[in-house]
Design an enzyme around this catalytic site. Structure first.
Site, mmCIF file in Angstrom:
data_model
loop_
_atom_site.group_PDB
_atom_site.id
_atom_site.type_symbol
_atom_site.label_atom_id
_atom_site.label_comp_id
_atom_site.label_asym_id
_atom_site.label_seq_id
_atom_site.Cartn_x
_atom_site.Cartn_y
_atom_site.Cartn_z
ATOM 1 N NE ARG A 95 -10.480 -0.408 1.545
ATOM 2 C CZ ARG A 95 -10.726 -0.736 0.316
ATOM 3 N NH1 ARG A 95 -11.584 -1.642 -0.074
ATOM 4 N NH2 ARG A 95 -9.742 0.035 -0.372
ATOM 5 C CG HIS A 120 -14.009 -3.922 -3.088
ATOM 6 N ND1 HIS A 120 -14.815 -4.196 -4.203
ATOM 7 C CD2 HIS A 120 -13.181 -3.111 -3.357
ATOM 8 C CE1 HIS A 120 -14.137 -3.375 -5.065
ATOM 9 N NE2 HIS A 120 -13.112 -2.916 -4.717
ATOM 10 C CG HIS A 128 -14.958 1.319 -11.286
ATOM 11 N ND1 HIS A 128 -15.573 1.561 -10.094
ATOM 12 C CD2 HIS A 128 -13.657 0.733 -10.888
ATOM 13 C CE1 HIS A 128 -14.723 0.819 -9.055
ATOM 14 N NE2 HIS A 128 -13.722 0.380 -9.814
ATOM 15 C CE1 TYR A 157 -8.927 -7.552 -2.283
ATOM 16 C CE2 TYR A 157 -9.841 -6.180 -4.139
ATOM 17 C CZ TYR A 157 -8.736 -6.732 -3.498
ATOM 18 O OH TYR A 157 -7.603 -6.396 -3.850
ATOM 19 C CG ASN A 169 -2.007 -1.038 0.915
ATOM 20 O OD1 ASN A 169 -2.221 -1.691 0.190
ATOM 21 N ND2 ASN A 169 -2.750 -1.142 2.255
ATOM 22 N NE ARG A 217 -8.229 -3.158 -10.149
ATOM 23 C CZ ARG A 217 -7.179 -2.234 -10.398
ATOM 24 N NH1 ARG A 217 -6.183 -2.737 -11.240
ATOM 25 N NH2 ARG A 217 -6.908 -1.078 -10.315
#
Length: 701
Positions: free
Chosen positions: A579, A607, A450, A483, A58, A390
């Protein structure tokens, strides 16, 4: 705080920078919460090591993207002043002040807690002074056979300038004494470690005197044999370092072929401008100064570390040691009987009977894959449309789309080539789908796609019937195990028709497509959310029930935050489960005293995007692909879908409330932008939302 007094009331300026938290500093707080997991003994030991690695990963991305963008703004004089009022120079100074102690803490946890605990469990990272004669012999052979042949030491002189180092690679700066075969006496060399080599090497059991796992850092092996790379010369010092570069791609979206434009830019990611330098803490000051000067960096950009310069590569440890007792128990995700495919059970029939809600990873991602695989084979299916952001390298989703295209279905894939760090995979994915006969588009210029949508058109009773899957997460079987995300399977005519119209808008051209049930960015979602917030505020002013619960990954969009502040002022009870980044500051008297913000950090990465509005006793509930951030609501193609069946709505609300009851893995945001970990009081039941959902949806099933 600036206020404007009138005869009737005092108006608080909601544009006051004091009401907002800087988004970069808020993201650092999230990474700090991740780092705290490495200290939490409720996690298995190897999972704690993994959290340490995730913090490192991260942090890399934070510097590659966030810090790089701030430096770019300064360089080109294009400062973006956010609602918190902080200019880039101030933000960089604050980042340095906050991140240096965190990195120091990271290595303290590694050296003083994690490594000793692993050693007690028989997992040893052996230092050079611990190597036995037999181990030294094996390591020497390993170096000569596997390491030295692929290494290219570079002595620094006028004909060998400082090499161009790849982003985030392990390197060594070496002090040399003596002359080489050509009579050169430069004193310094750079030793890049090949990226193909593992950063952790497991020693064979037969050369170890103890039971367990014996591991050696590649950096230790190179240190021990650096002299072999400079024969006849004396090594006075060898120090590891790593350079982090700007990894954000700048693509000219006016290019005729976006894939080719992106392909040519991918190489530049390795050699972007330097933004951070990590150096072994025993490296002499004069060498550090030389490196800083070489990369045009300041002391604020320097991080001295007590250990390997890239802890993210320690993730390899989990595959090198077979210790399931030091990891979470493996579980099988739940799967309802109705969705288990058999010869007598058609998945289209099941979805047509009733909408289905899947909560990953507690419930299996398999029905989504099965739906697409069934569609690929079903002679009645005539078309499939899918967005891909993804998906992973070896994806059953992609395999099914390819099979469908080869079987003569009209397959349309909207692939987002610009999904950060997945660009190359997505270019290859696009080529593979095109070769199978699918129609591939790359979304819309200037707006990342997205949205998570799948649409299947099937001929039934001489008519076309639509089936859709809408999700909060990507079509990636791997992340579906790690997730938390919702997937919604439906044959609802209005929702599937809306989904179809959004696909038409993505692949074709025309005016905004009006939708009946779905909200979608960048057209209706932002305004729709503000309208829903304002409606709750109006209800509160009338004394009617008014409540908002939002769960998403980030909240930074200023107009949304202002609307929430106004709703709080009107008396709306607001719970935000955010989050990571949150620019809203809760608990300010007269502004946000009715707002509570919490962050859940645990075994799974939270998520899900869920939006709840009380609506005067008739709750409205939505799932979405979008976070409440500018990029999602304004600059991306996103979908937000209603959950209307009463049974599914009741279930989702119950699961949402579990997160509000969590007193084990939830962190409360304070007014001063710090976070406090919630803990059960004496006699109070300990509640972990993730553990409870695992029990309810997976283990019981």
């Amino acid at each position: 705080m600036t206020t404007q007094a009138t005869e009737e009331t005092t108006v608080i300026d909601l544009d006051n920078p004091e009401l907002y938290i800087n988004r970069e500093l808020s993201l650092i707080k999230f990474n700090e919460r991740v780092l705290a997991q490495a200290m939490d003994e409720r996690h298995p030991l190897l999972q704690r090591l993994l959290f340490l690695c995730i913090f490192s990963s991260n942090t890399d991305e934070f510097f590659e993207i966030r810090v790089a963008e701030l430096k770019r703004q300064i360089e080109f004089g294009q400062a973006k002043i956010l609602p918190d009022g902080m200019i880039p120079e101030q933000a960089l100074e604050a980042i340095s002040e906050q991140y240096h102690p965190l990195v120091e803490r990271q290595y303290e946890i590694l050296n003083d807690i994690i490594l000793p605990a692993l050693r007690e469990e028989g997992i040893r990272f052996l230092r050079r002074e611990e190597w036995t004669e037999q181990q030294e012999e094996w390591i020497n052979n390993f170096f000569n056979e596997s390491v030295m042949p692929v290494m290219s030491p570079v002595g620094l002189d006028p004909s060998h300038p400082f090499p161009r180092l790849v982003n985030k690679t392990l390197n060594f700066i070496v002090e040399l004494d003596g002359k080489d075969a050509f009579g050169r006496e430069t004193g310094l060399a750079i030793l890049p470690a090949p990226r193909s080599l593992p950063r952790v090497v497991r020693l064979p059991d037969e050369i170890c005197d103890n039971d367990g796992d014996n591991l050696v850092f590649l950096s230790s092996i190179i240190h021990a044999h650096a002299g072999d790379l400079f024969p006849g010369m004396t090594i006075d010092g060898c120090y590891q370092f790593r350079l982090t570069r700007n990894a954000d791609l700048e693509i000219d979206e006016t290019e005729e072929d976006l894939a080719n434009a992106l392909r040519s830019e991918l190489l530049s990611r390795r050699y972007g401008d330097a933004v951070r330098l990590e150096v072994a803490n025993n490296c002499p000051d004069e060498l550090v100064e030389e490196l800083l000067k070489r990369f045009n960096l300041s002391e604020d950009d320097l991080y001295r570390v007590d250990g390997p310069v890239n802890l993210a590569r320690l993730m390899q440890t989990l595959s090198l040691v077979k210790r399931p007792d030091l990891q979470y128990d493996v579980f099988t995700p739940g799967l309802s009987k109705a969705l288990k495919l058999s010869a007598k059970n058609n998945i289209f029939d099941e979805i047509r009977k009733s909408d289905r809600l899947l909560h990953h990873p507690f419930e299996s991602f398999t029905p989504v894959v099965n739906l697409l695989m069934a569609a690929a084979k079903d002679p009645n299916v005539i078309a499939i449309k899918q967005t891909l952001y993804r998906t992973g390298e070896d994806s059953d989703i992609v395999n099914a789309l390819c099979e469908a295209a080869r079987n003569g279905k009209e397959v349309t894939a909207v692939i987002e080539l610009r999904a950060r760090f997945d660009e190359e995979d997505n270019i290859n994915l696009a080529s593979r789908l095109q070769e199978s006969g699918a129609l591939v588009t790359y979304g819309v210029v200037g707006h990342k796609t997205h949205a998570k949508m799948m649409l299947i058109l099937r001929r039934e009773n001489q008519q076309l019937k639509r089936y859709a899957h809408l999700g909060t997460g990507n079509y990636h079987a791997g992340t579906a195990k790690l997730y938390t995300d919702y997937g919604y399977l439906t044959a609802n005519d209005e929702i599937t028709y809306d989904t179809h119209r959004i696909f038409q808008q993505l692949t074709g051209m025309g005016k905004i497509q009006k939708t009946q049930k779905l909200m979608h960015a960048p057209f209706t979602l932002h305004k729709g959310l503000i309208d829903l917030i304002n409606k709750e505020a109006a209800h509160a002013k009338e004394g009617l029930p008014a409540k908002i619960i939002i769960k998403c990954n980030g909240l930074t969009e200023p107009k949304i935050i202002k609307a929430l502040y106004k709703a709080s002022q009107a008396g709306v009870s607001i719970d935000l489960i955010i989050r990571s980044m949150c620019s809203l500051r809760p608990g300010i008297p007269g502004v946000s005293e009715n707002i509570r913000v919490r962050s859940i950090v645990g075994r799974f990465l939270e998520h899900t995007r869920i939006f709840y509005f009380e609506n005067n006793g008739s709750p409205k509930l939505f799932g979405a692909s979008a976070d409440w951030m500018e990029r999602n609501l304004i600059n991306r193609v996103e979908t937000c879908f209603p959950i209307e069946p009463s049974k599914l709505k009741k279930r989702m609300i119950e699961e949402l409330n579990l997160y509000l009851q969590d007193n084990c893995q939830s962190w409360e945001l304070q007014t001063d932008d710090t976070y406090v970990l919630n803990q059960p009081e004496e006699g109070e039941e300990a509640i972990s939302a993730q553990s409870s959902l695992l029990e309810r949806l997976a283990l019981r099933a």
